[in-house]
Design a protein around this motif. Sequence first.
Motif, PDB file in Angstrom:
ATOM      1  N   GLU A   1       0.847  -1.193   0.000  1.00  0.00           N
ATOM      2  CA  GLU A   1       0.000   0.000   0.000  1.00  0.00           C
ATOM      3  C   GLU A   1       0.880   1.240   0.000  1.00  0.00           C
ATOM      4  O   GLU A   1       1.891   1.302   0.673  1.00  0.00           O
ATOM      5  CB  GLU A   1      -0.871   0.000   1.258  1.00  0.00           C
ATOM      6  CG  GLU A   1      -1.793   1.187   1.339  1.00  0.00           C
ATOM      7  CD  GLU A   1      -2.658   1.133   2.571  1.00  0.00           C
ATOM      8  OE1 GLU A   1      -2.606   2.079   3.347  1.00  0.00           O
ATOM      9  OE2 GLU A   1      -3.367   0.134   2.759  1.00  0.00           O
ATOM     10  N   GLY A   2       0.488   2.222  -0.766  1.00  0.00           N
ATOM     11  CA  GLY A   2       1.272   3.441  -0.865  1.00  0.00           C
ATOM     12  C   GLY A   2       2.334   3.365  -1.940  1.00  0.00           C
ATOM     13  O   GLY A   2       3.139   4.261  -2.080  1.00  0.00           O
TER      14      GLY A   2
ATOM     15  N   HIS B   1       2.121   3.987  -4.792  1.00  0.00           N
ATOM     16  CA  HIS B   1       1.842   4.950  -5.852  1.00  0.00           C
ATOM     17  C   HIS B   1       2.967   5.968  -5.975  1.00  0.00           C
ATOM     18  O   HIS B   1       3.047   6.695  -6.943  1.00  0.00           O
ATOM     19  CB  HIS B   1       0.511   5.669  -5.576  1.00  0.00           C
ATOM     20  CG  HIS B   1       0.560   6.568  -4.392  1.00  0.00           C
ATOM     21  ND1 HIS B   1       0.450   6.093  -3.118  1.00  0.00           N
ATOM     22  CD2 HIS B   1       0.730   7.897  -4.303  1.00  0.00           C
ATOM     23  CE1 HIS B   1       0.529   7.116  -2.279  1.00  0.00           C
ATOM     24  NE2 HIS B   1       0.708   8.206  -2.971  1.00  0.00           N
ATOM     25  N   LEU B   2       3.861   6.019  -4.996  1.00  0.00           N
ATOM     26  CA  LEU B   2       4.976   6.953  -5.044  1.00  0.00           C
ATOM     27  C   LEU B   2       5.981   6.483  -6.090  1.00  0.00           C
ATOM     28  O   LEU B   2       6.397   5.333  -6.074  1.00  0.00           O
ATOM     29  CB  LEU B   2       5.643   7.048  -3.676  1.00  0.00           C
ATOM     30  CG  LEU B   2       4.715   7.453  -2.539  1.00  0.00           C
ATOM     31  CD1 LEU B   2       5.432   7.310  -1.197  1.00  0.00           C
ATOM     32  CD2 LEU B   2       4.208   8.863  -2.731  1.00  0.00           C
TER      33      LEU B   2
ATOM     34  N   LYS C   1      -5.535   8.624  -2.314  1.00  0.00           N
ATOM     35  CA  LYS C   1      -4.521   8.105  -3.245  1.00  0.00           C
ATOM     36  C   LYS C   1      -3.561   7.110  -2.592  1.00  0.00           C
ATOM     37  O   LYS C   1      -3.120   6.165  -3.239  1.00  0.00           O
ATOM     38  CB  LYS C   1      -3.714   9.257  -3.841  1.00  0.00           C
ATOM     39  CG  LYS C   1      -4.473  10.055  -4.879  1.00  0.00           C
ATOM     40  CD  LYS C   1      -3.724  11.277  -5.336  1.00  0.00           C
ATOM     41  CE  LYS C   1      -2.504  10.977  -6.140  1.00  0.00           C
ATOM     42  NZ  LYS C   1      -1.885  12.166  -6.734  1.00  0.00           N
ATOM     43  N   HIS C   2      -3.232   7.300  -1.315  1.00  0.00           N
ATOM     44  CA  HIS C   2      -2.240   6.408  -0.693  1.00  0.00           C
ATOM     45  C   HIS C   2      -2.758   4.983  -0.510  1.00  0.00           C
ATOM     46  O   HIS C   2      -1.976   4.088  -0.172  1.00  0.00           O
ATOM     47  CB  HIS C   2      -1.724   6.988   0.639  1.00  0.00           C
ATOM     48  CG  HIS C   2      -2.697   6.917   1.768  1.00  0.00           C
ATOM     49  ND1 HIS C   2      -3.568   7.937   2.050  1.00  0.00           N
ATOM     50  CD2 HIS C   2      -2.922   5.939   2.671  1.00  0.00           C
ATOM     51  CE1 HIS C   2      -4.301   7.598   3.107  1.00  0.00           C
ATOM     52  NE2 HIS C   2      -3.931   6.390   3.490  1.00  0.00           N
ATOM     53  N   LYS C   3      -4.027   4.746  -0.770  1.00  0.00           N
ATOM     54  CA  LYS C   3      -4.595   3.393  -0.680  1.00  0.00           C
ATOM     55  C   LYS C   3      -4.447   2.615  -1.988  1.00  0.00           C
ATOM     56  O   LYS C   3      -4.854   1.470  -2.083  1.00  0.00           O
ATOM     57  CB  LYS C   3      -6.072   3.446  -0.299  1.00  0.00           C
ATOM     58  CG  LYS C   3      -6.321   3.944   1.105  1.00  0.00           C
ATOM     59  CD  LYS C   3      -5.820   2.927   2.102  1.00  0.00           C
ATOM     60  CE  LYS C   3      -6.175   3.326   3.514  1.00  0.00           C
ATOM     61  NZ  LYS C   3      -5.684   2.366   4.496  1.00  0.00           N
TER      62      LYS C   3
END
Length: 65
Positions: A4-5, A7-8, A58-60
């Motif tokens: 999770e996360g 997306h970075l 978004k962090h999910k």
Amino acid sequence: MRFEGSHLGVKPDDRLECGICWWVYDPEQGDDVRGIPPGTSFADLPDDWCCPGCDAPKHKFMVTE
């Protein structure tokens, strides 16, 4: 899938999946619900963008492989 996360640091053509409802953000399609045009990468989404399926932040989201 990554954690999770993850997306970075995504690549512009990466698809990301919501870790809550499994809705997939595909940059080729954009997001009709939130008015995001096709061709918008996940990294370019507004900071306050959230999942159109469940309103998760978004962090999910996780990068799909």
